[in-house]
Enzyme design. Sequence first.
Site, PDB file in Angstrom:
ATOM      1  N   LYS A 162       0.810  -1.226   0.000  1.00 61.75           N
ATOM      2  CA  LYS A 162       0.000   0.000   0.000  1.00 61.75           C
ATOM      3  C   LYS A 162       0.839   1.271   0.000  1.00 61.75           C
ATOM      4  O   LYS A 162       0.346   2.348  -0.358  1.00 61.75           O
ATOM      5  CB  LYS A 162      -0.920   0.000   1.223  1.00 61.75           C
ATOM      6  CG  LYS A 162      -2.010  -1.061   1.166  1.00 61.75           C
ATOM      7  CD  LYS A 162      -3.198  -0.571   0.363  1.00 61.75           C
ATOM      8  CE  LYS A 162      -4.374  -1.535   0.471  1.00 61.75           C
ATOM      9  NZ  LYS A 162      -5.529  -1.053  -0.320  1.00 61.75           N
ATOM     10  N   SER A 193       1.235  -9.904  -0.602  1.00 64.15           N
ATOM     11  CA  SER A 193       0.895  -8.484  -0.576  1.00 64.15           C
ATOM     12  C   SER A 193       1.090  -7.807   0.771  1.00 64.15           C
ATOM     13  O   SER A 193       1.265  -6.593   0.818  1.00 64.15           O
ATOM     14  CB  SER A 193      -0.560  -8.314  -1.035  1.00 64.15           C
ATOM     15  OG  SER A 193      -1.402  -9.218  -0.355  1.00 64.15           O
TER      16      SER A 193
END
Lengths: 311, 311
Positions: free
Chosen positions: A47, A296
């Site tokens: 992110k 991720s």
Amino acid sequence: MRLVTISDIEAAAATFGDAVLHTPLLPWRDGRLWLKPECLQPIGAFKIRGAYNALSLVPADVRARGVVAYSSGNHAQAVAYVAKLFGVPATIVVPDNTPQVKIDATRSHGAVVKLVPMAQRESAAEAIAAAEGLTLIPPFDHRDVIAGQGTIGLEIVADMPDVEVVVVPISGGGLISGIGTAVKALRPSVRVIGVEPELASETSIGFRSKTLVHWSADDRARTVADALRGQPSELTFAHILSVVDDVVTVSEEEMLDTVGLLARRSRLVAEPGGAAAVAAYLNRGLPEGKTVAVVSGGNIDPALLARVLAG
Amino acid sequence: MRLVTISDIEAAAATFGDAVLHTPLLPWRDGRLWLKPECLQPIGAFKIRGAYNALSLVPADVRARGVVAYSSGNHAQAVAYVAKLFGVPATIVVPDNTPQVKIDATRSHGAVVKLVPMAQRESAAEAIAAAEGLTLIPPFDHRDVIAGQGTIGLEIVADMPDVEVVVVPISGGGLISGIGTAVKALRPSVRVIGVEPELASETSIGFRSKTLVHWSADDRARTVADALRGQPSELTFAHILSVVDDVVTVSEEEMLDTVGLLARRSRLVAEPGGAAAVAAYLNRGLPEGKTVAVVSGGNIDPALLARVLAG
């Protein structure tokens, strides 16, 4: 609707400097899979890429007033961390079922954290932005955020020019929208596969009917993969229909088992959603060929990781 | 005694191809420390570098007969893994107190594993090599192995030209001999700091008197850091006196606490010895300046990691 382009993604990569790690590709033992360990980013998740690009594109005088974000956790940490890099204040609106480890990490970056019920997080953030003159940085429904996440696709193709399959978790869809756009622009024959938890699989259903499907926040909150409880917007769903070849699902047990495998075999701490793409590779019949799975994020509750390892 | 040179190390780096990962530098949150995560190598430890270089320098017709190694674990896996890459058979002699996770990993690479008492491992390996015409690949007492480990120093200086302090665990001393040689050749002002467990600290004592000090294998076996139970040879000790600025010690608790921190903050699985350099940075008064700590390995027993995280 204007979709993100490879030029947007290349421009994002050019802004990063030392703020974002160019993560290596780690070979899995079978000689056919490589991991893209975004859990090694400073905030433990990809992110940071979208947040950095989005903040860098806000005019400096506007940015100086501060930014606000709503998030299930990793985007919160990303905006808090990046705001600190830019020297601007950050307010983060977080659902009240967020793991304490993520709340603590967000506060540790100097952000003001506000806890609200899951269903109110977006409206609460919009109200704060309007009342205080702050810039809202959405977690995925924004071209600048998608372009930032797409830099992962640039790195994959640069480091493995003959990649054939790329596997990516889906929550709000910003990650796969960006990666798919980059990979398809540079290597049109690469297969881009999305992965969702069975318990939050509205996108795999919507993908087959080419229609945006909504599940309630309560339904999506059933999965242990707190990073994968989002659902696509019209913007990300349009990207998904354009650049994704298939969307598959994994069970809760498959994700947790893969968390354990990643710790034991690859010495990576992954959160359940972060392990979803590898879980799909290990448990589903994905297309053949040299495959990269995006790990991720790694912001797992230590007590949960301990339970997985104690088996 | 001829010491390893920067040319030997540069030649080693040129042989690696895709077999060895160029590990990234991961920023710690204080802005002054970076981790060199060698736990991300395919076998979970830096030992792949020395093993690869040593095997690559054995004439092909000799190498084809097979190789043998003795090791407390990570060198065993490294030789087994690299032998498979070269397509030659490997026999690994392992002390009978080695964690099962390391024995299983070594067998998984196709090697024949022989368990012997700790004190007999070297003599047993030499006997097998002589009887079967195999080439012995020592864990550290060999210039080609030291040169391979030194490639870590090349990567540190290439990725951070203004590095000021490099912190490295010491067991047999091959790792710090190689890294120190590379770093001092390229950046003479960098401070190279070695780290040992207090319970296996013969080198820190010997370093002060400039004399090789021997402790019994039983004494050194007290530390939980099974990767740091070796002690230097004349060859590695000569390198240490030449290229190391100081040797400090860490407690068992400091290493285990750091294993937990590395999992929670950096999403890395480290073994206790692999965490020793970071433990020293966090708990000792090391020289000021931009610091790189080598996280040398990640082959920890999952049950121990679970206990640390649940702690």
